[in-house]
Design a protein around this motif. Structure first.
Motif, PDB file in Angstrom:
ATOM      1  N   THR A   7      -2.520 -32.811 -52.308  1.00 39.48           N
ATOM      2  CA  THR A   7      -1.518 -33.845 -52.073  1.00 39.48           C
ATOM      3  C   THR A   7      -0.340 -33.556 -52.994  1.00 39.48           C
ATOM      4  O   THR A   7      -0.383 -32.639 -53.801  1.00 39.48           O
TER       5      THR A   7
ATOM      6  N   PHE B 260      -2.739 -29.659 -44.671  1.00 44.48           N
ATOM      7  CA  PHE B 260      -3.158 -30.810 -43.881  1.00 44.48           C
ATOM      8  C   PHE B 260      -3.856 -30.270 -42.638  1.00 44.48           C
ATOM      9  O   PHE B 260      -3.316 -29.437 -41.923  1.00 44.48           O
TER      10      PHE B 260
ATOM     11  N   CYS C  77      -7.271 -32.606 -46.434  1.00 46.53           N
ATOM     12  CA  CYS C  77      -6.020 -32.082 -46.994  1.00 46.53           C
ATOM     13  C   CYS C  77      -6.346 -31.550 -48.385  1.00 46.53           C
ATOM     14  O   CYS C  77      -6.837 -32.290 -49.238  1.00 46.53           O
TER      15      CYS C  77
ATOM     16  N   LEU D 197       0.348 -34.380 -35.261  1.00 49.44           N
ATOM     17  CA  LEU D 197       0.191 -35.222 -36.444  1.00 49.44           C
ATOM     18  C   LEU D 197       0.518 -34.414 -37.691  1.00 49.44           C
ATOM     19  O   LEU D 197       0.056 -33.284 -37.846  1.00 49.44           O
ATOM     20  N   THR D 198       1.315 -34.993 -38.575  1.00 50.56           N
ATOM     21  CA  THR D 198       1.620 -34.402 -39.874  1.00 50.56           C
ATOM     22  C   THR D 198       1.471 -35.493 -40.921  1.00 50.56           C
ATOM     23  O   THR D 198       1.391 -36.672 -40.598  1.00 50.56           O
ATOM     24  N   GLU D 199       1.472 -35.097 -42.174  1.00 49.69           N
ATOM     25  CA  GLU D 199       1.335 -36.081 -43.252  1.00 49.69           C
ATOM     26  C   GLU D 199       2.219 -35.638 -44.412  1.00 49.69           C
ATOM     27  O   GLU D 199       1.972 -34.600 -45.030  1.00 49.69           O
ATOM     28  N   ASP D 200       3.237 -36.435 -44.707  1.00 50.95           N
ATOM     29  CA  ASP D 200       4.181 -36.092 -45.763  1.00 50.95           C
ATOM     30  C   ASP D 200       3.550 -36.082 -47.154  1.00 50.95           C
ATOM     31  O   ASP D 200       3.992 -35.344 -48.025  1.00 50.95           O
ATOM     32  N   SER D 201       2.532 -36.896 -47.379  1.00 47.50           N
ATOM     33  CA  SER D 201       1.936 -36.944 -48.717  1.00 47.50           C
ATOM     34  C   SER D 201       1.021 -35.756 -48.977  1.00 47.50           C
ATOM     35  O   SER D 201       0.594 -35.535 -50.096  1.00 47.50           O
ATOM     36  N   CYS D 202       0.728 -34.994 -47.939  1.00 48.95           N
ATOM     37  CA  CYS D 202      -0.089 -33.798 -48.098  1.00 48.95           C
ATOM     38  C   CYS D 202       0.834 -32.624 -48.348  1.00 48.95           C
ATOM     39  O   CYS D 202       1.602 -32.223 -47.490  1.00 48.95           O
TER      40      CYS D 202
END
Length: 94
Positions: free
Chosen positions: A89, A66, A86, A57-62
């Motif tokens: 951001t 993250f 996170c 799992l990754t998060e582009d907005s972080c």
């Protein structure tokens, strides 16, 4: 007794936070992986006695870290959720 070892990518922060669910799911954070952080999910294979990578799992907005912290939640209907911290951001608000 150690049954198997889980090794992450070349990151000094693999295992920043760890959660085990029902002795069959291992959730590991790596807050510095790829410069933004990620969560790795493993399932235990009882036949081989090994933890096998199941999902990343990754998060582009972080923008940074993250997976700084992770926790499992359980609502009144028994739905399991994953909460991921996170630090920064993209707008530097955390």
């Amino acid at each position: 007794m150690q049954e198997s070892k889980v090794k992450g990518a070349n990151s000094v922060e693999f295992g920043t936070d760890v959660v085990i669910k029902d002795e069959s799911t291992l959730i590991v954070s790596d807050k510095w992986a790829n410069n933004t952080g990620m969560i790795l999910i493993y399932h235990f294979n009882s036949t081989s006695s090994q933890w096998e990578h199941a999902q990343t799992l990754t998060e582009d907005s972080c923008a940074d870290r993250f997976g700084y912290s992770i926790a499992l939640t359980n609502d009144q209907w028994g739905t399991l959720g994953l909460v991921v911290g996170c630090v920064f951001t993209q707008n530097d608000t955390g």
